[in-house]
Design a protein around this motif. Sequence first.
Motif, short mmCIF file in Angstrom:
data_model
loop_
_atom_site.label_atom_id
_atom_site.label_comp_id
_atom_site.label_asym_id
_atom_site.label_seq_id
_atom_site.Cartn_x
_atom_site.Cartn_y
_atom_site.Cartn_z
N GLY A 17 0.80 -1.22 0.00
CA GLY A 17 0.00 0.00 0.00
C GLY A 17 0.83 1.27 0.00
N LEU A 18 1.25 1.70 -1.17
CA LEU A 18 2.01 2.95 -1.27
C LEU A 18 1.13 4.13 -0.89
N ALA A 19 1.72 5.10 -0.18
CA ALA A 19 0.98 6.28 0.29
C ALA A 19 0.93 7.32 -0.80
N LEU A 20 0.44 6.93 -1.99
CA LEU A 20 0.30 7.88 -3.10
C LEU A 20 -1.12 8.42 -3.12
N THR A 21 -1.25 9.69 -3.28
CA THR A 21 -2.57 10.31 -3.40
C THR A 21 -3.11 10.09 -4.81
N ASP A 22 -4.39 10.41 -4.98
CA ASP A 22 -4.99 10.24 -6.31
C ASP A 22 -4.32 11.14 -7.33
N ASP A 23 -3.96 12.35 -6.93
CA ASP A 23 -3.28 13.26 -7.87
C ASP A 23 -1.91 12.71 -8.25
N GLN A 24 -1.18 12.14 -7.27
CA GLN A 24 0.14 11.59 -7.57
C GLN A 24 0.03 10.36 -8.48
N ARG A 25 -0.98 9.53 -8.26
CA ARG A 25 -1.16 8.37 -9.13
C ARG A 25 -1.50 8.81 -10.55
N ALA A 26 -2.37 9.81 -10.69
CA ALA A 26 -2.72 10.31 -12.03
C ALA A 26 -1.51 10.92 -12.72
N ARG A 27 -0.71 11.70 -11.99
CA ARG A 27 0.48 12.30 -12.57
C ARG A 27 1.52 11.24 -12.94
#
Length: 272
Positions: A194-204
Amino acid sequence: MADRVHPAPLLPLSTPPAPPPDNSDAAAENTPLRSTTAAAAPGASYIVHVPKDQVLRVPPPDRARRYRKLAARPARRRMLRRACCGACCALLLLLLLAAAFVGAVYLAFRPRAPSFSVTSLSVAGLLDASPARLDAAVRADNGANRKVGVDYRAGGEVRVSYSGVLLATGRWPAFYQPPRNVTLISMPLTGRDGLALTDDQRARLAEQAAAGAVPLTVEARVPVRVRLGKVLRTWTVDVWARCQVTVDRIDGETTAANRGCTVKAKPLWWWW
């Protein structure tokens, strides 16, 4: 008729001494002290001149201890002053000798920092629910040193992150790199669930992967001991290496493009 005889005046028993001339003070200082108690008359006052070299300065009994303490203070201060001067001179001499030794070693060996670069990265599972897995290949180049070897100690750590989020970690292997040597190090890196990536970071991240330019940061902390020739060795210090890398994909074997690496080791500032 008989002549009248007048009585003569009585002469004094002792004639007082004539008054001293103008240099009476100098004569009094050179005249030894005499006792005048025998000729002292009751109710009379006298002025006695005592030479300065015959005056005995004896402190009262109640102040004798304080007098001895004050009399010994100058000698104690001189001893402390000499001890402080000797310690300062010895310290200065040691510093000069150490500086001369370091300068001689630097001129004899001409040490240079090894360079690092990331040649490739195998990435998998960054956008999945499973832990991320990376295989990094790092190139360590010690070709700039002719007489200096680098001993990489155990306990080193390597970290890969994206936008400040930690993706995976691994261990730096322990080995000795001789002078004029280039070593390619391959190490596996494992992430956590479970990487602590936000939705914006995943989209980018998905957009950058589609464009073929994903920026990653590779950091390494390695305990290092430097060997100067065959005899001299330095103490173990931590060396930090930080490389900015751009990969073209995040799902398989990639080609890493280095954007620059920096190396820091403050205790060996003269070496770096």
